[in-house]
Design an enzyme around this catalytic site. Sequence first.
Site, mmCIF file in Angstrom:
data_model
loop_
_atom_site.group_PDB
_atom_site.id
_atom_site.type_symbol
_atom_site.label_atom_id
_atom_site.label_comp_id
_atom_site.label_asym_id
_atom_site.label_seq_id
_atom_site.Cartn_x
_atom_site.Cartn_y
_atom_site.Cartn_z
ATOM 1 N N LYS A 35 -8.120 6.018 -19.307
ATOM 2 C CA LYS A 35 -8.421 6.521 -20.635
ATOM 3 C C LYS A 35 -7.219 6.359 -21.577
ATOM 4 O O LYS A 35 -6.821 5.253 -21.832
ATOM 5 C CB LYS A 35 -8.895 7.976 -20.500
ATOM 6 C CG LYS A 35 -9.992 8.163 -19.408
ATOM 7 C CD LYS A 35 -11.256 7.453 -19.790
ATOM 8 C CE LYS A 35 -12.298 7.215 -18.721
ATOM 9 N NZ LYS A 35 -12.325 7.907 -17.488
ATOM 10 N N ARG A 95 0.850 -1.203 0.000
ATOM 11 C CA ARG A 95 0.000 0.000 0.000
ATOM 12 C C ARG A 95 0.886 1.255 0.000
ATOM 13 O O ARG A 95 0.592 2.245 -0.642
ATOM 14 C CB ARG A 95 -0.958 -0.016 1.207
ATOM 15 C CG ARG A 95 -1.747 1.278 1.364
ATOM 16 C CD ARG A 95 -3.078 1.123 2.097
ATOM 17 N NE ARG A 95 -3.030 0.245 3.249
ATOM 18 C CZ ARG A 95 -2.444 0.531 4.413
ATOM 19 N NH1 ARG A 95 -1.843 1.693 4.604
ATOM 20 N NH2 ARG A 95 -2.465 -0.348 5.402
ATOM 21 N N TYR A 144 -16.127 16.448 -15.890
ATOM 22 C CA TYR A 144 -16.688 15.102 -15.769
ATOM 23 C C TYR A 144 -17.756 15.053 -14.662
ATOM 24 O O TYR A 144 -17.534 15.572 -13.564
ATOM 25 C CB TYR A 144 -15.540 14.114 -15.490
ATOM 26 C CG TYR A 144 -16.016 12.729 -15.148
ATOM 27 C CD1 TYR A 144 -16.917 12.058 -15.977
ATOM 28 C CD2 TYR A 144 -15.585 12.088 -13.999
ATOM 29 C CE1 TYR A 144 -17.369 10.789 -15.648
ATOM 30 C CE2 TYR A 144 -16.027 10.806 -13.678
ATOM 31 C CZ TYR A 144 -16.925 10.169 -14.508
ATOM 32 O OH TYR A 144 -17.384 8.923 -14.183
ATOM 33 N N ASP A 184 -6.855 18.715 -14.885
ATOM 34 C CA ASP A 184 -7.196 17.343 -15.268
ATOM 35 C C ASP A 184 -6.881 17.214 -16.758
ATOM 36 O O ASP A 184 -7.593 17.748 -17.604
ATOM 37 C CB ASP A 184 -8.679 17.091 -14.967
ATOM 38 C CG ASP A 184 -9.109 15.670 -15.314
ATOM 39 O OD1 ASP A 184 -8.438 15.027 -16.134
ATOM 40 O OD2 ASP A 184 -10.146 15.239 -14.770
HETATM 41 O O1 P1T Z 1 -13.242 6.827 -14.163
HETATM 42 P P1 P1T Z 1 -12.023 7.278 -13.406
HETATM 43 O O2 P1T Z 1 -10.770 6.561 -13.803
HETATM 44 O O3 P1T Z 1 -12.237 7.324 -11.944
HETATM 45 O O4 P1T Z 1 -11.739 8.789 -13.893
HETATM 46 C C1 P1T Z 1 -12.590 9.848 -13.614
HETATM 47 C C2 P1T Z 1 -12.429 10.929 -14.644
HETATM 48 C C3 P1T Z 1 -11.654 12.036 -14.327
HETATM 49 N N1 P1T Z 1 -11.472 13.034 -15.193
HETATM 50 C C4 P1T Z 1 -12.041 13.018 -16.424
HETATM 51 C C5 P1T Z 1 -11.826 14.152 -17.364
HETATM 52 C C6 P1T Z 1 -12.824 11.919 -16.812
HETATM 53 O O5 P1T Z 1 -13.368 11.943 -18.026
HETATM 54 C C7 P1T Z 1 -13.033 10.853 -15.898
HETATM 55 C C8 P1T Z 1 -13.897 9.690 -16.228
HETATM 56 N N2 P1T Z 1 -14.726 9.904 -17.310
HETATM 57 C C9 P1T Z 1 -15.589 8.998 -17.870
HETATM 58 C C10 P1T Z 1 -15.781 7.765 -17.393
HETATM 59 C C11 P1T Z 1 -16.321 9.490 -19.052
HETATM 60 O O6 P1T Z 1 -16.902 8.692 -19.819
HETATM 61 O O7 P1T Z 1 -16.330 10.706 -19.250
#
Ligand code: P1T
Length: 375
Positions: free
Chosen positions: A193, A48, A100, A168
């Site tokens: 992503k 961790r 998001y 972000d």
């Molecule tokens: O899904 P996660 O790995 O927790 O990431 C969150 C997140 C953070 N910032 C941006 C710009 C994002 O687009 C996302 C997650 N977005 C999607 C799942 C979506 O379809 O837009």
Amino acid sequence: MGGRFETRAIHAGSEPDPLTGAVVPPIYAVSTFQQEAPGVHKGFDYSRADNPTRQRLERALAELEGAKYAAAFASGVAATAAILTLLEPGDHVLAGDDLYGGTYRLFEQIYRKYGLAFDYADLSDPANVRLRENTRLIWLETPTNPLLKIIDIQAIAERKGDALLAVDNTFASPYLQNPLALGADLVLHSSTKYLGGHSDLIGGAVMTNDPELYERLKFVQKSVGAVPSPFDCFLVHRGIKTLAVRMKAHCENALKIAQFLAAHPKVERVYYPGLEGHPGHEVARRQMRDFGGMVSFELGGDVRAFFKTLKVFTLAESLGGVESLANHPATMTHASIPKEERERRGIRDSLVRLSVGIEHPDDLIEDLERALAAA
Ligand code: P1T
């Protein structure tokens, strides 16, 4: 490691394993490490706190953003939460108004009750940065999710005062844009992503050049414990090696699709920073290497019939994988924003968001042509 982006993406954190010569960092599927005497060990005591596979990934992530430090998390929202944990009750966060839905939910439904205050402004006009005495964090995405607004990172950095600026960078990826070089203090990715690139993992990361912020983030990473598994770290690191070639193909396909949509009679408006008519086109040209793989548009027709007819595009949340996805923000990724607030921000029921993959562009355009005809 040095070198140009393509070279660094392949070699960062990937030097051969000193024990065996393995040319790819091994997956250290292990929770704990032997100690020679209490507190005496080879740099790892418990996974961790730190894990060799994660450490290799973090070195790669830092290098791609031109950062000194990176901390990997179990998801993008876990990485966002780690940044919010740096704040104190009573602190104020100024955020971009297009972001998001899950980030908005984390702000409004989790952190507000711990005494943080959130405000939203259209930061594509830097004059909208209005700081309060207690503003400690400016939060923005660029390009934004889902309206692909472009925010001038350097212009916001010049107005940040004593607040931290967190960007972000998920939609751009480190191949297209490096916010730390433009004055940001923290960069965040959902590595789910483009970094991972194959829609087969959930992950997140934060990068910084500030040793004190990094120490605090490492402390949060260990103490809150939202850490990625060694296997997921391996997958992100593997994905990073092809980031440059994938991004080139994403950008090339997305521009073709944006141009196709812009000329289609059933499409009322296209949002893509690569189109010359996009209000952020000039800023994007300056701060990004290319315009990205995300395209949104307003459909003048039956949205349900459109989604139902698609065959190559899959109706699904998320983005950044090699396969093309179509999303309906109002009912999917941004459903957690109350309808009135959502519509005020410009996310209407007619809005469609595409994550353009790296299939042959003609197959993608034919698929869209069929679906638009049915819409
Ligand atoms: O899904 P996660 O790995 O927790 O990431 C969150 C997140 C953070 N910032 C941006 C710009 C994002 O687009 C996302 C997650 N977005 C999607 C799942 C979506 O379809 O837009």
